[in-house]
Design an enzyme around this catalytic site. Structure first.
Site, PDB file in Angstrom:
ATOM      1  N   SER A 123       0.821  -1.223   0.000  1.00 16.08           N
ATOM      2  CA  SER A 123       0.000   0.000   0.000  1.00 16.08           C
ATOM      3  C   SER A 123       0.849   1.265   0.000  1.00 16.08           C
ATOM      4  O   SER A 123       2.036   1.247   0.353  1.00 16.08           O
ATOM      5  CB  SER A 123      -0.913   0.012   1.229  1.00 16.08           C
ATOM      6  OG  SER A 123      -1.724  -1.140   1.235  1.00 16.08           O
TER       7      SER A 123
HETATM    8  N1  SAM Z   1      -0.598  -5.017   4.014  1.00 12.68           N
HETATM    9  C1  SAM Z   1       0.117  -5.347   2.813  1.00 12.68           C
HETATM   10  C2  SAM Z   1       1.523  -4.863   2.823  1.00 12.68           C
HETATM   11  O1  SAM Z   1       1.935  -4.209   3.775  1.00 12.68           O
HETATM   12  O2  SAM Z   1       2.231  -5.163   1.852  1.00 12.68           O
HETATM   13  C3  SAM Z   1      -0.586  -4.911   1.549  1.00 12.68           C
HETATM   14  C4  SAM Z   1      -1.816  -5.650   1.354  1.00 12.68           C
HETATM   15  S1  SAM Z   1      -2.395  -5.792  -0.290  1.00 12.68           S
HETATM   16  C5  SAM Z   1      -3.040  -4.193  -0.566  1.00 12.68           C
HETATM   17  C6  SAM Z   1      -3.826  -6.797   0.125  1.00 12.68           C
HETATM   18  C7  SAM Z   1      -3.436  -8.222   0.494  1.00 12.68           C
HETATM   19  O3  SAM Z   1      -4.604  -8.848   1.009  1.00 12.68           O
HETATM   20  C8  SAM Z   1      -2.976  -9.064  -0.680  1.00 12.68           C
HETATM   21  O4  SAM Z   1      -1.740  -9.646  -0.403  1.00 12.68           O
HETATM   22  C9  SAM Z   1      -4.071 -10.101  -0.813  1.00 12.68           C
HETATM   23  O5  SAM Z   1      -3.628 -11.346  -1.300  1.00 12.68           O
HETATM   24  C10 SAM Z   1      -4.579 -10.199   0.605  1.00 12.68           C
HETATM   25  N2  SAM Z   1      -5.939 -10.741   0.756  1.00 12.68           N
HETATM   26  C11 SAM Z   1      -7.017 -10.565  -0.052  1.00 12.68           C
HETATM   27  N3  SAM Z   1      -8.076 -11.223   0.443  1.00 12.68           N
HETATM   28  C12 SAM Z   1      -7.667 -11.827   1.599  1.00 12.68           C
HETATM   29  C13 SAM Z   1      -8.313 -12.646   2.560  1.00 12.68           C
HETATM   30  N4  SAM Z   1      -9.605 -13.008   2.460  1.00 12.68           N
HETATM   31  N5  SAM Z   1      -7.586 -13.078   3.621  1.00 12.68           N
HETATM   32  C14 SAM Z   1      -6.269 -12.761   3.759  1.00 12.68           C
HETATM   33  N6  SAM Z   1      -5.604 -12.000   2.848  1.00 12.68           N
HETATM   34  C15 SAM Z   1      -6.296 -11.527   1.799  1.00 12.68           C
END
Ligand code: SAM
Length: 248
Positions: free
Chosen positions: A98
């Site tokens: 992000s």
């Molecule tokens: N917090 C992260 C970082 O610091 O790099 C960025 C997050 S990225 C915007 C969103 C993440 O949420 C992705 O890696 C995605 O695979 C994960 N994601 C999506 N749906 C999810 C779920 N139901 N449970 C866990 N992770 C999930």
């Protein structure tokens, strides 16, 4: 002119947030100035969005963590040169790390105290979890994509983030055995607030979560649970996140 990364790549001594030192292979370029510039850009964004967030600055400890945690160690080599730009970057598998301003804002909204138990849904690169651990939280983080989970887990170990525990799975259902949490942060956009996460929030706890349509308008919400267990929701500002996936 920027020196090529192949020249910069060497073993560097990295002092990590928990006070221990770890030897890790990261570029030993001059990251301090770009990191300070990133924090300056975050401050400017906070001022520009003060009408939404109701303040002109974020907490000192949050900005200090943004200035300490090595974002370049959380992004793929191909985008490392842009690690301290105030924007999201690709981390593979169609996912992103992000924007630093959003990481700082979401962290600030949680109002973490050292020792707080925090759940993150959406580990991605692990950067957000590292920021939370840097300011003293005990972090549990869940990632749905197995490869990203494994990469982040290795990164936490390599960089010495011993306060972070990670698991692979669907974060919609939270981490019930470790609940309740003082703070919950969801870093992917849901189309509704997952009820299991609300249940796993402590009385007096805070949750930040982007909610909205996967290709349309989303809002960052701050959900607070009073000491009596009453839940209140405040809309903070419009955002754009990758969707929360999984079967719900
Ligand atoms: N917090 C992260 C970082 O610091 O790099 C960025 C997050 S990225 C915007 C969103 C993440 O949420 C992705 O890696 C995605 O695979 C994960 N994601 C999506 N749906 C999810 C779920 N139901 N449970 C866990 N992770 C999930």
């Amino acid at each position: 002119m920027r020196r090529p990364f192949s020249v910069l790549l060497m073993l560097a001594l990295v002092l990590v947030a928990n006070g221990t030192a770890a030897i890790v292979a990261v570029p030993a370029g001059d990251w301090e100035i770009p990191r300070r510039q990133m924090v300056a850009a975050i401050r400017e964004d906070v001022i520009a969005t003060r009408a939404y967030i109701g303040r002109k600055t974020l907490r000192d400890e949050v900005l200090a963590a943004m200035e300490r945690v090595p974002r370049h160690a959380f992004v793929p080599q191909e985008v490392m040169a842009a690690a301290y730009e105030n924007r999201p970057l690709p981390i593979g598998h169609g996912q992103t790390i992000s924007q630093p301003y959003i990481v700082a804002l979401m962290t600030d909204l949680l109002e973490i105290q050292p020792g707080d138990a925090v759940l993150e849904v959406g580990t991605g690169s692990g950067y957000q979890a590292a920021i939370l651990a840097d300011i003293g939280a005990s972090v549990r983080t869940i990632e749905i994509i197995p490869e990203l989970f494994r990469e982040a887990q290795a990164r936490f170990k390599q960089l010495g983030y011993v306060r972070v525990q990670s698991r692979q799975g669907d974060g919609y259902y939270g981490w019930p055995e470790a609940a309740p949490f003082d703070g919950i942060i969801v870093t992917a956009a849901a189309d509704h607030v997952p009820p299991p996460l609300v249940r796993q929030l402590k009385n007096g706890g805070r949750m930040v979560i982007p909610v909205g349509h996967r290709f349309g308008v989303q809002f960052l919400l701050l959900i607070t649970k009073s000491l009596e267990g009453n839940v209140q929701t405040r809309q903070i500002l419009p955002v754009r996140f990758v969707p929360l996936t999984g079967e719900h």
